[in-house]
Each structure stands twice: as structure tokens, then as C-alpha cells.
Design a protein around this motif. Structure first.
Motif, mmCIF file in Angstrom:
data_model
loop_
_atom_site.group_PDB
_atom_site.id
_atom_site.type_symbol
_atom_site.label_atom_id
_atom_site.label_comp_id
_atom_site.label_asym_id
_atom_site.label_seq_id
_atom_site.Cartn_x
_atom_site.Cartn_y
_atom_site.Cartn_z
ATOM 1 N N TRP A 141 -7.277 5.154 1.410
ATOM 2 C CA TRP A 141 -5.953 4.565 1.588
ATOM 3 C C TRP A 141 -6.061 3.070 1.318
ATOM 4 O O TRP A 141 -6.793 2.360 2.018
ATOM 5 N N VAL A 142 -5.359 2.611 0.316
ATOM 6 C CA VAL A 142 -5.383 1.199 -0.031
ATOM 7 C C VAL A 142 -3.989 0.636 0.224
ATOM 8 O O VAL A 142 -3.017 1.087 -0.369
ATOM 9 N N CYS A 143 -3.918 -0.339 1.113
ATOM 10 C CA CYS A 143 -2.658 -1.044 1.370
ATOM 11 C C CYS A 143 -2.820 -2.446 0.789
ATOM 12 O O CYS A 143 -3.485 -3.298 1.380
ATOM 13 N N PRO A 166 -3.988 9.809 -7.077
ATOM 14 C CA PRO A 166 -3.006 9.390 -6.064
ATOM 15 C C PRO A 166 -2.155 10.580 -5.625
ATOM 16 O O PRO A 166 -1.749 11.397 -6.453
ATOM 17 N N VAL A 167 -1.927 10.673 -4.314
ATOM 18 C CA VAL A 167 -1.104 11.765 -3.782
ATOM 19 C C VAL A 167 0.102 11.253 -2.991
ATOM 20 O O VAL A 167 0.993 12.029 -2.659
ATOM 21 N N GLU A 168 0.103 9.963 -2.705
ATOM 22 C CA GLU A 168 1.236 9.373 -1.982
ATOM 23 C C GLU A 168 1.286 7.888 -2.298
ATOM 24 O O GLU A 168 0.246 7.237 -2.397
ATOM 25 N N HIS A 169 2.495 7.375 -2.433
ATOM 26 C CA HIS A 169 2.691 5.968 -2.754
ATOM 27 C C HIS A 169 3.868 5.466 -1.932
ATOM 28 O O HIS A 169 4.890 6.141 -1.845
ATOM 29 N N ARG A 170 3.701 4.296 -1.353
ATOM 30 C CA ARG A 170 4.763 3.724 -0.530
ATOM 31 C C ARG A 170 4.868 2.232 -0.812
ATOM 32 O O ARG A 170 3.852 1.548 -0.887
ATOM 33 N N VAL A 171 6.098 1.768 -0.968
ATOM 34 C CA VAL A 171 6.343 0.344 -1.145
ATOM 35 C C VAL A 171 7.091 -0.144 0.092
ATOM 36 O O VAL A 171 8.096 0.442 0.490
ATOM 37 N N PHE A 172 6.588 -1.214 0.695
ATOM 38 C CA PHE A 172 7.194 -1.778 1.895
ATOM 39 C C PHE A 172 8.173 -2.876 1.530
ATOM 40 O O PHE A 172 8.010 -3.558 0.513
#
Length: 184
Positions: A141-143, A166-172
Motif C-alpha cells: 500500500w503506497v500513500c 494495482p487493485v485499488e486506487h484512491r485520491v484524497f
């Protein structure tokens, strides 16, 4: 069966510490901190190398979490204290209650056993420990925080060669991005 996860906050150029060994650049915005709390709440155990353990233990068990500290930090302090912690070190002689000391030569066997005995995420913190356990890691997990620091300690040391998917991507909202990877 447990799942071993290695995750850290990084600069967008892949460093977890700056050239002076500071992680000050990585202080997360509240939305990223809340996501870290949510992830930590699911952890069955934290697995730390000595340096990261020493950076985390005193602040999260003694200093942060007191009145006047932001709510998101008090929440993490509570989660941190309630989660079993393992520190992998050949130099530490004692650790407080709630922490298990493991010698580095026993790391693979201990984590293999934990993975078989504990149901839930086993979260690794620290790149040297991650490299020593590389074959046991299920997810990365790379944030990436929106900062470039140019040099320092990388997420994984040079010479690590893995193919990931990659299996999940999130932008904050704060500009950070988190990507969850599994082995390709």
C-alpha cells in the motif's frame, strides 16, 4: 489466515524519509489520517522495524491522544495502543506490555507463524523489515503525499524487483493518492 501488508506514506518520488532522516514531510492531512485510522483499526497486529517502532511508540502511547490533541490523532493513539505490536530488533533488550520483541534472525519464522495463526492484516512498517520479509508480503500500500523531496530513504531499498498489479486506487481531497498493489 493472515495477510501481510507493507504500507507507508511516501513522497511522490518514493521516499519515506528525507535525506536527514525526518518524516516531517509526511504528516498527513486529516482525510489521509482518517483513512490510516480506518486501515489500522482492521489490523490484527503491527510489525515494526526498530527505528519506526521507536518513532511511533512513545508519541502514540504517551504524548498524542491527550486532551487538546486533534480527534483524529486521539483516535489513532487509541487504536495503536489496543493493537498488538511486534518489534524486530537485535539491539533492544526490553519492550513495554503490548509489544513483543522478536530477534531479526527469527523474523521469517515468526511472521510465517503469525500469518498462519492470526486472521486479519499484519501490517509491516519499515523498509528494511519489509525487504527481509519480502516473500511473505501479500499486498503493498503506497500513500503518496503531494510533495517531492528528491532524496532520502526509499519505500523499498534499491535492488528490490517485484512485479505488482494495482487493485485499488484512491485520491484524497488533500491531494494524496493511495494505491493498493498485489503481486502480479
Amino acid at each position: 489466515m493472515g495477510k501481510v501488508i507493507y504500507g507507508m506514506h511516501t513522497s511522490i518520488d518514493g521516499y519515506i524519509e528525507d535525506r536527514d532522516g525526518s518524516i516531517g514531510f509526511s504528516e498527513p492531512a486529516e482525510d489521509v489520517h482518517q483513512a490510516a485510522n480506518d486501515q489500522a483499526r482492521q489490523a490484527a497486529a503491527f510489525l515494526f522495524g526498530r527505528r519506526l517502532y521507536e518513532m511511533m511508540e512513545k508519541p502514540w502511547t504517551q504524548e498524542l491522544g491527550k486532551e487538546g490533541t486533534p480527534a483524529v490523532e486521539r483516535e489513532f493513539a487509541q487504536i495503536y495502543k489496543e493493537t498488538p505490536r511486534y518489534v524486530f530488533s537485535d539491539t533492544l533488550q526490553t519492550v513495554p506490555d503490548g509489544v513483543t520483541l522478536v530477534r531479526r534472525k527469527e523474523a521469517v519464522s515468526v511472521v510465517t507463524r503469525l500469518k498462519q495463526e492470526i486472521d486479519g492484516p499484519l501490517e509491516i512498517g519499515g523498509p528494511e523489515l519489509a525487504v527481509s520479509l519480502l516473500d511473505l508480503i501479500d499486498e503493498f500500500w503506497v500513500c503518496a503525499l503531494p510533495v517531492i523531496i528528491g532524496a532520502g530513504k526509499p519505500f523499498l531499498p534499491v535492488g528490490s524487483d517485484l512485479r505488482l498489479r494495482p487493485v485499488e486506487h484512491r485520491v484524497f481531497a488533500s491531494g494524496a493518492t493511495q494505491v493498493r498493489y498485489v503481486r502480479a
